[in-house]
Motif scaffolding. Structure first.
Motif, PDB file in Angstrom:
ATOM      1  N   ARG A  61       0.844  -1.214   0.000  1.00  0.00           N
ATOM      2  CA  ARG A  61       0.000   0.000   0.000  1.00  0.00           C
ATOM      3  C   ARG A  61       0.871   1.253   0.000  1.00  0.00           C
ATOM      4  NH1 ARG A  61      -3.572  -3.173   3.075  1.00  0.00           N
ATOM      5  NH2 ARG A  61      -2.671  -2.491   5.042  1.00  0.00           N
ATOM      6  N   LEU A  62       1.983   1.208   0.752  1.00  0.00           N
ATOM      7  CA  LEU A  62       2.834   2.392   0.850  1.00  0.00           C
ATOM      8  C   LEU A  62       3.676   2.631  -0.403  1.00  0.00           C
ATOM      9  CD1 LEU A  62       4.144   1.994   4.500  1.00  0.00           C
ATOM     10  CD2 LEU A  62       2.641   3.799   3.636  1.00  0.00           C
ATOM     11  N   ASN A  63       4.177   1.559  -0.992  1.00  0.00           N
ATOM     12  CA  ASN A  63       5.181   1.721  -2.056  1.00  0.00           C
ATOM     13  C   ASN A  63       4.685   1.440  -3.464  1.00  0.00           C
ATOM     14  OD1 ASN A  63       7.829   2.057  -0.445  1.00  0.00           O
ATOM     15  ND2 ASN A  63       6.808   0.322   0.521  1.00  0.00           N
ATOM     16  N   CYS A  64       3.669   0.663  -3.594  1.00  0.00           N
ATOM     17  CA  CYS A  64       3.320   0.125  -4.916  1.00  0.00           C
ATOM     18  C   CYS A  64       1.926   0.518  -5.379  1.00  0.00           C
ATOM     19  CB  CYS A  64       3.409  -1.401  -4.915  1.00  0.00           C
ATOM     20  SG  CYS A  64       4.765  -2.060  -3.921  1.00  0.00           S
ATOM     21  N   SER A  65       1.035   0.819  -4.415  1.00  0.00           N
ATOM     22  CA  SER A  65      -0.368   0.984  -4.792  1.00  0.00           C
ATOM     23  C   SER A  65      -0.594   2.231  -5.649  1.00  0.00           C
ATOM     24  CB  SER A  65      -1.248   1.019  -3.552  1.00  0.00           C
ATOM     25  OG  SER A  65      -0.901   2.131  -2.770  1.00  0.00           O
ATOM     26  N   GLY A  66       0.322   3.224  -5.540  1.00  0.00           N
ATOM     27  CA  GLY A  66       0.185   4.414  -6.373  1.00  0.00           C
ATOM     28  C   GLY A  66       0.143   4.068  -7.852  1.00  0.00           C
ATOM     29  N   CYS A  67       0.849   3.047  -8.228  1.00  0.00           N
ATOM     30  CA  CYS A  67       0.887   2.637  -9.636  1.00  0.00           C
ATOM     31  C   CYS A  67       0.053   1.387  -9.918  1.00  0.00           C
ATOM     32  CB  CYS A  67       2.322   2.346 -10.073  1.00  0.00           C
ATOM     33  SG  CYS A  67       3.304   3.833 -10.285  1.00  0.00           S
ATOM     34  N   HIS A  68       0.026   0.476  -8.964  1.00  0.00           N
ATOM     35  CA  HIS A  68      -0.663  -0.794  -9.238  1.00  0.00           C
ATOM     36  C   HIS A  68      -2.078  -0.831  -8.670  1.00  0.00           C
ATOM     37  CE1 HIS A  68       2.663  -2.913 -11.147  1.00  0.00           C
ATOM     38  NE2 HIS A  68       3.454  -2.294 -10.291  1.00  0.00           N
ATOM     39  N   GLY A  69      -2.475   0.254  -7.981  1.00  0.00           N
ATOM     40  CA  GLY A  69      -3.820   0.278  -7.416  1.00  0.00           C
ATOM     41  C   GLY A  69      -3.825  -0.267  -6.001  1.00  0.00           C
ATOM     42  N   ILE A  70      -4.746   0.243  -5.185  1.00  0.00           N
ATOM     43  CA  ILE A  70      -4.790  -0.107  -3.763  1.00  0.00           C
ATOM     44  C   ILE A  70      -5.038  -1.607  -3.575  1.00  0.00           C
ATOM     45  CG2 ILE A  70      -7.262   0.449  -3.440  1.00  0.00           C
ATOM     46  CD1 ILE A  70      -4.493   1.486  -1.009  1.00  0.00           C
ATOM     47  N   ALA A  71      -5.752  -2.236  -4.487  1.00  0.00           N
ATOM     48  CA  ALA A  71      -5.999  -3.678  -4.395  1.00  0.00           C
ATOM     49  C   ALA A  71      -5.241  -4.421  -5.490  1.00  0.00           C
ATOM     50  CB  ALA A  71      -7.500  -3.963  -4.486  1.00  0.00           C
ATOM     51  N   ALA A  72      -4.152  -3.816  -5.988  1.00  0.00           N
ATOM     52  CA  ALA A  72      -3.317  -4.419  -7.043  1.00  0.00           C
ATOM     53  C   ALA A  72      -4.107  -4.692  -8.319  1.00  0.00           C
ATOM     54  CB  ALA A  72      -2.641  -5.698  -6.544  1.00  0.00           C
ATOM     55  N   GLN A  73      -5.166  -3.901  -8.501  1.00  0.00           N
ATOM     56  CA  GLN A  73      -6.046  -4.146  -9.660  1.00  0.00           C
ATOM     57  C   GLN A  73      -5.509  -3.521 -10.943  1.00  0.00           C
ATOM     58  OE1 GLN A  73      -6.466  -1.820  -7.413  1.00  0.00           O
ATOM     59  NE2 GLN A  73      -7.630  -0.060  -8.145  1.00  0.00           N
ATOM     60  N   GLY A  74      -4.408  -2.753 -10.821  1.00  0.00           N
ATOM     61  CA  GLY A  74      -3.825  -2.143 -12.007  1.00  0.00           C
ATOM     62  C   GLY A  74      -4.253  -0.689 -12.148  1.00  0.00           C
ATOM     63  N   LEU A  75      -3.272   0.164 -12.531  1.00  0.00           N
ATOM     64  CA  LEU A  75      -3.540   1.604 -12.699  1.00  0.00           C
ATOM     65  C   LEU A  75      -2.558   2.053 -13.784  1.00  0.00           C
ATOM     66  CD1 LEU A  75      -5.604   3.149 -10.891  1.00  0.00           C
ATOM     67  CD2 LEU A  75      -3.678   4.070  -9.627  1.00  0.00           C
ATOM     68  N   VAL A  76      -1.435   2.654 -13.363  1.00  0.00           N
ATOM     69  CA  VAL A  76      -0.349   2.932 -14.310  1.00  0.00           C
ATOM     70  C   VAL A  76       0.372   1.623 -14.615  1.00  0.00           C
ATOM     71  CG1 VAL A  76       1.785   4.225 -14.683  1.00  0.00           C
ATOM     72  CG2 VAL A  76      -0.013   5.180 -13.224  1.00  0.00           C
ATOM     73  N   GLY A  77       0.609   0.853 -13.562  1.00  0.00           N
ATOM     74  CA  GLY A  77       1.225  -0.471 -13.698  1.00  0.00           C
ATOM     75  C   GLY A  77       0.135  -1.514 -13.880  1.00  0.00           C
ATOM     76  N   PRO A  78       0.521  -2.703 -14.305  1.00  0.00           N
ATOM     77  CA  PRO A  78      -0.482  -3.738 -14.596  1.00  0.00           C
ATOM     78  C   PRO A  78      -1.165  -4.317 -13.348  1.00  0.00           C
ATOM     79  CG  PRO A  78       1.758  -4.566 -14.926  1.00  0.00           C
ATOM     80  CD  PRO A  78       1.888  -3.108 -14.636  1.00  0.00           C
ATOM     81  N   ASP A  79      -2.322  -4.915 -13.563  1.00  0.00           N
ATOM     82  CA  ASP A  79      -3.013  -5.728 -12.569  1.00  0.00           C
ATOM     83  C   ASP A  79      -2.064  -6.845 -12.139  1.00  0.00           C
ATOM     84  OD1 ASP A  79      -4.661  -7.463 -11.171  1.00  0.00           O
ATOM     85  OD2 ASP A  79      -6.304  -7.377 -12.633  1.00  0.00           O
ATOM     86  N   LEU A  80      -1.914  -7.023 -10.825  1.00  0.00           N
ATOM     87  CA  LEU A  80      -0.946  -8.021 -10.365  1.00  0.00           C
ATOM     88  C   LEU A  80      -1.599  -9.320  -9.912  1.00  0.00           C
ATOM     89  CD1 LEU A  80       1.611  -5.734  -8.491  1.00  0.00           C
ATOM     90  CD2 LEU A  80       1.732  -6.627 -10.811  1.00  0.00           C
ATOM     91  N   HIS A  81      -2.882  -9.459 -10.154  1.00  0.00           N
ATOM     92  CA  HIS A  81      -3.506 -10.733  -9.782  1.00  0.00           C
ATOM     93  C   HIS A  81      -2.980 -11.844 -10.667  1.00  0.00           C
ATOM     94  CE1 HIS A  81      -6.176  -7.968  -7.670  1.00  0.00           C
ATOM     95  NE2 HIS A  81      -6.328  -8.990  -6.835  1.00  0.00           N
ATOM     96  N   GLY A  82      -2.613 -12.950 -10.033  1.00  0.00           N
ATOM     97  CA  GLY A  82      -2.094 -14.095 -10.778  1.00  0.00           C
ATOM     98  C   GLY A  82      -0.683 -13.876 -11.296  1.00  0.00           C
ATOM     99  N   VAL A  83      -0.008 -12.815 -10.805  1.00  0.00           N
ATOM    100  CA  VAL A  83       1.323 -12.518 -11.348  1.00  0.00           C
ATOM    101  C   VAL A  83       2.317 -13.642 -11.027  1.00  0.00           C
ATOM    102  CG1 VAL A  83       2.283 -11.175  -9.397  1.00  0.00           C
ATOM    103  CG2 VAL A  83       2.955 -10.636 -11.741  1.00  0.00           C
ATOM    104  N   SER A  84       2.100 -14.338  -9.912  1.00  0.00           N
ATOM    105  CA  SER A  84       3.044 -15.413  -9.563  1.00  0.00           C
ATOM    106  C   SER A  84       2.861 -16.636 -10.461  1.00  0.00           C
ATOM    107  CB  SER A  84       2.940 -15.788  -8.089  1.00  0.00           C
ATOM    108  OG  SER A  84       1.632 -16.157  -7.773  1.00  0.00           O
TER     109      SER A  84
END
Ligand code: HEC
Length: 125
Positions: A61-84
């Motif tokens: 939330r502190l470092n990544c959500s600005g780009c990936h979204g608060i729930a990692a749903q994607g914003l500037v950066g991609p959606d990270l669901h299933g990234v692993s």
């Protein structure tokens, strides 16, 4: 009258040289990049630690959500669901610490913080 198809002449030697150069490049990449990433002490240390999903979520939330979204749903950066499923653990660490894909910055978390982030990312199914 019979016409003849004119073929562009590609010198065989040039083709062979290009194939050889490509093969040599592959060997160099395999020799330099692959062992370096598996022997890298930071990666090894991180993978030996047990990560905390909760702490990872806080870091996210502190470092990544600005780009990936608060729930990692994607914003500037991609959606990270299933990234692993798309990237293995080493690739995920590289993604965070390398800075090779701007605009994503290069992060330098302590191994424990990286392990926590990994645990969080692995939980995004
Ligand atoms: C400044 C914006 C930004 C920030 C901050 C950021 N990212 Fe990214 N991230 C991106 C972009 C853009 C990409 C896509 C890069 C590419 O592949 O070209 C990306 C890609 C990724 C990927 C690979 C996604 C995939 O589908 O392969 C992961 C994993 C990732 N980021 C994790 C994180 C984590 C964890 C953090 C926080 C520590 C973070 N990012 C912070 C912008 C950002």
């Amino acid at each position: 009258m019979t016409g003849q198809i004119v073929q562009p002449a590609i010198p065989r030697g040039l083709v062979a040289a290009l194939v050889l150069a490509a093969a040599a490049a592959c060997v160099v990449v395999a020799l330099l990049v692959l062992p370096a990433s598996s022997r890298d002490p930071y990666t090894r240390q991180t993978l030996e630690l047990r990560g905390s999903v909760e702490h990872g979520a806080q870091l996210f939330r502190l470092n990544c959500s600005g780009c990936h979204g608060i729930a990692a749903q994607g914003l500037v950066g991609p959606d990270l669901h299933g990234v692993s499923q798309r990237k293995n653990q080493r690739q995920l660490i590289q993604q965070v610490v390398s800075g090779r894909t701007p605009p994503m910055p290069r992060f330098q978390p302590e191994p424990q913080a990286m392990a926590d982030l990994l645990a969080y990312l692995n939980g995004l199914v």
